[in-house]
Design a protein around this motif. Structure first.
Motif, PDB file in Angstrom:
ATOM      1  N   VAL A 131       0.805  -1.220   0.000  1.00 43.25           N
ATOM      2  CA  VAL A 131       0.000   0.000   0.000  1.00 43.25           C
ATOM      3  C   VAL A 131       0.841   1.273   0.000  1.00 43.25           C
ATOM      4  N   ASP A 132       1.878   1.305   0.858  1.00 47.88           N
ATOM      5  CA  ASP A 132       2.689   2.521   0.984  1.00 47.88           C
ATOM      6  C   ASP A 132       4.024   2.178   1.633  1.00 47.88           C
ATOM      7  N   ASP A 133       4.767   3.212   2.044  1.00 49.97           N
ATOM      8  CA  ASP A 133       6.091   2.992   2.623  1.00 49.97           C
ATOM      9  C   ASP A 133       6.024   2.229   3.939  1.00 49.97           C
ATOM     10  N   PHE A 134       4.955   2.414   4.691  1.00 47.16           N
ATOM     11  CA  PHE A 134       4.786   1.647   5.923  1.00 47.16           C
ATOM     12  C   PHE A 134       4.672   0.158   5.593  1.00 47.16           C
ATOM     13  N   GLY A 135       3.936  -0.150   4.530  1.00 48.61           N
ATOM     14  CA  GLY A 135       3.823  -1.533   4.086  1.00 48.61           C
ATOM     15  C   GLY A 135       5.167  -2.100   3.661  1.00 48.61           C
ATOM     16  N   VAL A 136       5.995  -1.269   3.024  1.00 52.88           N
ATOM     17  CA  VAL A 136       7.332  -1.713   2.615  1.00 52.88           C
ATOM     18  C   VAL A 136       8.160  -2.092   3.832  1.00 52.88           C
ATOM     19  N   ARG A 137       8.105  -1.254   4.877  1.00 54.74           N
ATOM     20  CA  ARG A 137       8.884  -1.528   6.085  1.00 54.74           C
ATOM     21  C   ARG A 137       8.464  -2.842   6.731  1.00 54.74           C
ATOM     22  N   VAL A 282     -13.436   6.403  11.033  1.00 57.03           N
ATOM     23  CA  VAL A 282     -13.229   6.181  12.470  1.00 57.03           C
ATOM     24  C   VAL A 282     -12.822   4.741  12.721  1.00 57.03           C
ATOM     25  N   SER A 283     -11.697   4.560  13.415  1.00 57.06           N
ATOM     26  CA  SER A 283     -11.212   3.219  13.745  1.00 57.06           C
ATOM     27  C   SER A 283     -11.343   2.979  15.243  1.00 57.06           C
ATOM     28  N   ILE A 284     -12.164   2.006  15.610  1.00 53.68           N
ATOM     29  CA  ILE A 284     -12.339   1.653  17.020  1.00 53.68           C
ATOM     30  C   ILE A 284     -11.117   0.871  17.485  1.00 53.68           C
ATOM     31  N   THR A 285     -10.513   1.349  18.565  1.00 56.48           N
ATOM     32  CA  THR A 285      -9.294   0.731  19.089  1.00 56.48           C
ATOM     33  C   THR A 285      -9.473   0.444  20.571  1.00 56.48           C
ATOM     34  N   LEU A 293      -6.348  -7.919  16.166  1.00 58.83           N
ATOM     35  CA  LEU A 293      -5.587  -7.452  15.017  1.00 58.83           C
ATOM     36  C   LEU A 293      -4.152  -7.958  15.075  1.00 58.83           C
ATOM     37  N   GLY A 294      -3.573  -7.942  16.266  1.00 64.01           N
ATOM     38  CA  GLY A 294      -2.197  -8.401  16.441  1.00 64.01           C
ATOM     39  C   GLY A 294      -2.013  -9.874  16.114  1.00 64.01           C
ATOM     40  N   GLU A 295      -3.093 -10.641  16.184  1.00 65.64           N
ATOM     41  CA  GLU A 295      -3.025 -12.060  15.832  1.00 65.64           C
ATOM     42  C   GLU A 295      -2.989 -12.276  14.321  1.00 65.64           C
ATOM     43  N   GLN A 296      -3.350 -11.238  13.560  1.00 67.35           N
ATOM     44  CA  GLN A 296      -3.441 -11.367  12.104  1.00 67.35           C
ATOM     45  C   GLN A 296      -2.291 -10.710  11.353  1.00 67.35           C
ATOM     46  N   VAL A 297      -1.807  -9.575  11.871  1.00 65.10           N
ATOM     47  CA  VAL A 297      -0.765  -8.811  11.185  1.00 65.10           C
ATOM     48  C   VAL A 297       0.270  -8.342  12.199  1.00 65.10           C
ATOM     49  N   ALA A 298       1.312  -7.668  11.705  1.00 65.14           N
ATOM     50  CA  ALA A 298       2.436  -7.289  12.562  1.00 65.14           C
ATOM     51  C   ALA A 298       2.232  -5.949  13.271  1.00 65.14           C
ATOM     52  N   TYR A 299       1.014  -5.572  13.537  1.00 66.85           N
ATOM     53  CA  TYR A 299       0.703  -4.361  14.293  1.00 66.85           C
ATOM     54  C   TYR A 299      -0.639  -4.584  14.969  1.00 66.85           C
ATOM     55  N   ASN A 300      -0.958  -3.759  15.961  1.00 65.45           N
ATOM     56  CA  ASN A 300      -2.218  -3.976  16.673  1.00 65.45           C
ATOM     57  C   ASN A 300      -3.127  -2.749  16.696  1.00 65.45           C
ATOM     58  N   GLU A 301      -2.789  -1.760  15.870  1.00 69.00           N
ATOM     59  CA  GLU A 301      -3.647  -0.589  15.727  1.00 69.00           C
ATOM     60  C   GLU A 301      -3.718  -0.222  14.254  1.00 69.00           C
ATOM     61  N   TYR A 302      -4.875   0.127  13.778  1.00 69.23           N
ATOM     62  CA  TYR A 302      -5.085   0.459  12.377  1.00 69.23           C
ATOM     63  C   TYR A 302      -4.081   1.528  11.928  1.00 69.23           C
ATOM     64  N   PRO A 303      -3.230   1.250  10.935  1.00 69.48           N
ATOM     65  CA  PRO A 303      -2.204   2.208  10.505  1.00 69.48           C
ATOM     66  C   PRO A 303      -2.764   3.542  10.033  1.00 69.48           C
ATOM     67  N   GLY A 304      -4.014   3.561   9.579  1.00 70.39           N
ATOM     68  CA  GLY A 304      -4.615   4.800   9.126  1.00 70.39           C
ATOM     69  C   GLY A 304      -4.667   5.873  10.201  1.00 70.39           C
ATOM     70  N   LYS A 306      -2.167   6.540  12.490  1.00 75.35           N
ATOM     71  CA  LYS A 306      -0.884   7.240  12.458  1.00 75.35           C
ATOM     72  C   LYS A 306      -0.691   8.008  11.158  1.00 75.35           C
ATOM     73  N   LEU A 307      -1.280   7.510  10.096  1.00 73.60           N
ATOM     74  CA  LEU A 307      -1.164   8.180   8.808  1.00 73.60           C
ATOM     75  C   LEU A 307      -2.096   9.385   8.706  1.00 73.60           C
ATOM     76  N   GLY A 308      -2.961   9.540   9.694  1.00 76.27           N
ATOM     77  CA  GLY A 308      -3.830  10.711   9.743  1.00 76.27           C
ATOM     78  C   GLY A 308      -5.040  10.654   8.844  1.00 76.27           C
ATOM     79  N   ILE A 309      -5.449   9.437   8.445  1.00 77.25           N
ATOM     80  CA  ILE A 309      -6.648   9.327   7.610  1.00 77.25           C
ATOM     81  C   ILE A 309      -7.812   8.710   8.375  1.00 77.25           C
ATOM     82  N   ALA A 310      -7.635   8.477   9.662  1.00 76.26           N
ATOM     83  CA  ALA A 310      -8.707   7.927  10.497  1.00 76.26           C
ATOM     84  C   ALA A 310      -8.575   8.468  11.915  1.00 76.26           C
ATOM     85  N   VAL A 311      -9.711   8.653  12.559  1.00 76.46           N
ATOM     86  CA  VAL A 311      -9.754   9.093  13.958  1.00 76.46           C
ATOM     87  C   VAL A 311      -9.897   7.858  14.846  1.00 76.46           C
ATOM     88  N   PRO A 312      -9.100   7.742  15.914  1.00 77.54           N
ATOM     89  CA  PRO A 312      -9.259   6.594  16.813  1.00 77.54           C
ATOM     90  C   PRO A 312     -10.431   6.784  17.766  1.00 77.54           C
TER      91      PRO A 312
END
Length: 354
Positions: A131-137, A282-285, A293-304, A306-312
């Motif tokens: 998706v983006d540079d975060f995905g690359v990392r 809006v992302s419920i956290t 989420l942490g059981e499925q991918v390598a992070y536990n909070e919706y990346p959007g 931190k990217l500023g496209i979603a409100v927690p």
């Protein structure tokens, strides 16, 4: 096949995987290449609806109805030049075909529709779209992709999406009649908590609004889930919060996310569509969503977030006011986040593997 024709097999399972890979399949067919599909899960009927009947059709839920198939035999029979796989959750046929492609010496390309799903593909790939540079990392941290060529492509499904005609007028009428239009996008096991958090927060807003509830078809297919979730909606509606079923005939949740004033979920792909089209996302956290989420991918909070496209949304609050305040910034950030790589360039990269 003609001398210059390339044979490509797509392997998909979930809706997001279909949406991310379908534009590429279309482009390859347009160029005269041979496209075949191995599909299971929700993606199976989506391919059929698109007019491309899968060569291999698995079950809707492999855990309940295991796919009795040997992926290596399946690929050997079709003998493609390239395999393109997505990464559904939980992964099954996509991974088996990825391993089989490795064993058979067939180049493998993977496409992410959400950050970090590449972690489910535990075998090497020669080409990867993220998706983006975060995905690359995230991808570069995985040893199986140490030698892969990684390309930032955005989400091809989001980039290519156009709202079907006729729906926008219906959403506008609903807005005039009922107030702020809020789409709720359910997910998996944590959907009950997401629902409760959504309704409690909308009640705190005191603003007249209407909820369009949408549940993930993969999980709604389980009868007890349907009963539980519909029961929560019925019990919590009221006061300033109405619920509507007028869009039950609209199968494409992406269109509703692109048109609703607010889209609320945990980390559903539709949050990307809401943000891309300038809507409030809006992302419920919570502790539970972070664990799931942490059981499925390598992070536990919706990346959007931190990217500023979603409100927690971490606890019940006046979420409509909070999202409305953040909306201008989210729209600016979305222009930078949703980098679009032309589908022609994505196709060129895939064909270079042949």
């Amino acid at each position: 096949m003609s001398e210059n024709q390339v044979s490509v097999v797509f392997v998909t399972k979930d809706k997001g995987g279909f949406e991310a890979s379908y534009p590429l399949a279309q482009e390859l067919k347009r160029r005269g290449h041979q496209v075949k599909v191995f599909a299971e899960g929700v993606s199976l009927e989506l391919w059929r609806a698109s007019g491309l009947e899968p060569t291999f059709a698995g079950s809707l839920d492999f855990r309940r109805e295991p796919n009795e198939v040997d992926a290596k035999v399946l690929l050997s029979v079709v003998n493609p030049d390239i395999v393109v796989a997505t990464m559904g959750s939980p992964i099954n046929l996509e991974l088996e075909c990825g391993k089989a492609a490795n064993d058979l010496g067939i180049p493998l390309a993977i496409i992410e529709d959400v950050w970090g799903t590449s972690g489910r593909m535990t075998c090497p790939a020669q080409l990867a779209f993220t998706v983006d540079d975060f995905g690359v990392r995230l991808m570069r941290a995985l040893p199986q992709f140490a030698a892969a060529k990684i390309i930032v492509a955005g989400n091809p499904g989001v980039s290519a999406f156009e709202v079907p005609s006729g729906i926008e007028e219906r959403v506008e009428r609903l807005r005039e009649e009922k107030g702020t239009v809020v789409m709720f996008a359910g997910e998996g096991p944590g959907t009950s908590e997401l629902l409760v958090m959504t309704f409690l927060s909308l009640r705190k807003s005191k603003e007249r609004c209407v909820v369009v509830p949408r549940f993930h078809p993969k999980y709604l297919n389980v009868p007890e889930n349907r009963v539980l979730w519909e029961g929560i909606v019925e019990a919590m509606a009221g006061d300033n919060v109405a619920v509507t079923r007028v869009f039950d005939d609209v199968s494409d949740t992406r269109a509703l996310a692109a048109l609703s004033d607010v889209t609320i979920s945990g980390s559903s792909t539709v949050l990307q569509y809401a943000a891309k089209f300038g809507r409030m996302s809006v992302s419920i956290t919570t502790e539970l969503t972070r664990k799931l989420l942490g059981e499925q991918v390598a992070y536990n909070e919706y990346p959007g977030i931190k990217l500023g496209i979603a409100v927690p949304l971490r606890e019940p609050c006046d979420i409509i006011s909070l999202a409305r305040e953040a909306a201008p910034g989210m729209r600016v950030n979305a222009k930078h986040v949703f980098r679009v790589l032309p589908i022609e360039e994505i196709a060129d990269a895939v064909l270079s593997l042949a």
